[in-house]
Write a protein that holds these residues in place. Structure first.
Motif, PDB file in Angstrom:
ATOM      1  N   ASN A   7      41.877  45.454  30.936  1.00 43.08           N
ATOM      2  CA  ASN A   7      40.781  46.087  31.681  1.00 43.08           C
ATOM      3  C   ASN A   7      41.037  46.076  33.188  1.00 43.08           C
ATOM      4  O   ASN A   7      40.717  47.033  33.890  1.00 43.08           O
ATOM      5  N   LEU A   8      41.637  44.978  33.671  1.00 41.38           N
ATOM      6  CA  LEU A   8      41.942  44.879  35.099  1.00 41.38           C
ATOM      7  C   LEU A   8      42.968  45.936  35.513  1.00 41.38           C
ATOM      8  O   LEU A   8      42.847  46.574  36.561  1.00 41.38           O
ATOM      9  N   ILE A   9      43.984  46.132  34.661  1.00 41.58           N
ATOM     10  CA  ILE A   9      45.005  47.151  34.948  1.00 41.58           C
ATOM     11  C   ILE A   9      44.378  48.537  34.931  1.00 41.58           C
ATOM     12  O   ILE A   9      44.663  49.386  35.783  1.00 41.58           O
ATOM     13  N   PHE A  10      43.490  48.785  33.976  1.00 42.92           N
ATOM     14  CA  PHE A  10      42.823  50.081  33.886  1.00 42.92           C
ATOM     15  C   PHE A  10      42.009  50.363  35.149  1.00 42.92           C
ATOM     16  O   PHE A  10      42.058  51.462  35.714  1.00 42.92           O
ATOM     17  N   VAL A  11      41.255  49.339  35.597  1.00 39.82           N
ATOM     18  CA  VAL A  11      40.440  49.513  36.799  1.00 39.82           C
ATOM     19  C   VAL A  11      41.329  49.766  38.015  1.00 39.82           C
ATOM     20  O   VAL A  11      41.015  50.606  38.874  1.00 39.82           O
ATOM     21  N   ALA A  12      42.465  49.063  38.097  1.00 45.56           N
ATOM     22  CA  ALA A  12      43.372  49.235  39.232  1.00 45.56           C
ATOM     23  C   ALA A  12      43.941  50.652  39.261  1.00 45.56           C
ATOM     24  O   ALA A  12      44.035  51.291  40.316  1.00 45.56           O
TER      25      ALA A  12
END
Length: 331
Positions: A7-12
């Protein structure tokens, strides 16, 4: 990889995509609306989507007719078509005074004045304007001016509408995707101007249409670009001169104004100073062969110092119909 990292990679990645248009613009946020990354391509995609899928007719400063003919809606062009914003009697009198004064001033120096008015595209093809745009008044500014000055015997104004309206009966004389006349319309205008000058300067021999070689090419005009690049183009005819008269051209800039200086080897031909707009661009190659020297000034600001320096035999003031208000500020 656990869900929280995913999820963090997606948001980034999402934030990076959202910030991409700001590339190169963060240092000047005030310029952001005009300079964000991908702006030009986004405008093009949007314009083409609206044109091809939504069948829109209204674009940036441009209207589209049902047959793809483009109509300019800026710079008083639509007001001229609608005859909605016209000259007052006082303004017509002021223009007459301005032109008469300039004519008399030049005549004292032995210089002839000619005023050339290229018509708007809509004045030659009014039926191409979308039917939703009504004609409101009874006379356009050009019609007013021609009528007002007509009683003045020998007044040096050339109205090109009759010749272009006659030519359109058998040839297209303006581009579909551009504000300007095409090669055929330009030649018609050139002949009208050259024939007029030849009455006062018999050494001017206008070029016949047979002295040009025809070719065809694909063209996309200024209205397509102004609208956001709709991807429109048209097949056009070009007229390439075959006459042997050699003309040298020199471009320069004086006081932030573009000058194009032409010279031929015949000292018996007249000298000219020409104040003009973009409509004259296509006429210069042919008309310049009739002058020993011409200075073409891309401006409506009459320059008496330039005229005094050049000592011309004639001065041409060319002003397209949509710019007729500049006649109020002469000389």
């Amino acid at each position: 990889m656990n869900n929280s990292k995913r999820n963090l990679i997606f948001v980034a990645i999402l934030l990076a995509l959202l910030l991409l248009p700001l590339k190169g613009s963060l240092s000047d946020l005030q310029a952001l609306p005009e300079s964000f990354f991908g702006r030009k391509q986004l405008i093009t995609w949007t314009a083409r989507l609206r044109y091809r899928l939504l069948d829109d007719q209204l674009f940036n400063r441009v209207l589209r007719s049902d047959d793809g003919w483009l109509v300019y809606s800026d710079e008083h062009n639509l007001a001229d078509y609608q005859k909605s914003d016209v000259f007052t009697e006082a303004q017509l009198a002021q223009i007459q005074t301005n032109l008469t004064t300039l004519q008399q001033q030049l005549a004292q120096e032995g210089i002839r004045l000619y005023v050339i008015i290229p018509p708007n595209k809509d004045s030659i093809y009014p039926e191409k304007v979308p039917a939703e745009i009504p004609v409101i008044g009874s006379q356009s500014r050009l019609e007013q001016l021609v009528s007002y000055l007509q009683p003045q015997d020998g007044f040096p104004m050339l109205d090109l509408r009759p010749a272009l309206l006659a030519a359109r009966q058998h040839d297209l004389v303006y581009y579909a995707t551009d504000t300007h006349w095409n090669a055929t319309g330009s030649y018609v205008a050139y002949r009208q101007i050259a024939d007029l000058l030849a009455k006062d300067f018999p050494m001017i021999i206008p070029h016949d249409l047979s002295e040009y070689q025809q070719a065809s090419q694909t063209y996309s005009g200024d209205l397509n670009r102004i609208a956001g690049d709709l991807g429109l183009s048209e097949q056009i005819i070009t007229l390439n001169p075959t006459f042997s008269q050699q003309v040298t051209q020199t471009e320069t800039v004086e006081n932030d104004i573009k000058l194009l200086i032409t010279e031929t080897s015949d000292p018996n031909l007249p000298r000219a100073v020409i104040f003009r707009d973009s409509f004259f661009e296509s006429i210069i190659p042919s008309l310049s062969t009739h002058f020993s020297r011409s200075v073409n000034v891309w401006s409506f600001a009459y320059d008496p110092q330039l005229v005094a320096r050049e000592k011309p035999d004639l001065v041409i003031f060319e002003c397209t119909e949509r710019y007729l208000q500049f006649l109020l500020y002469l000389p």
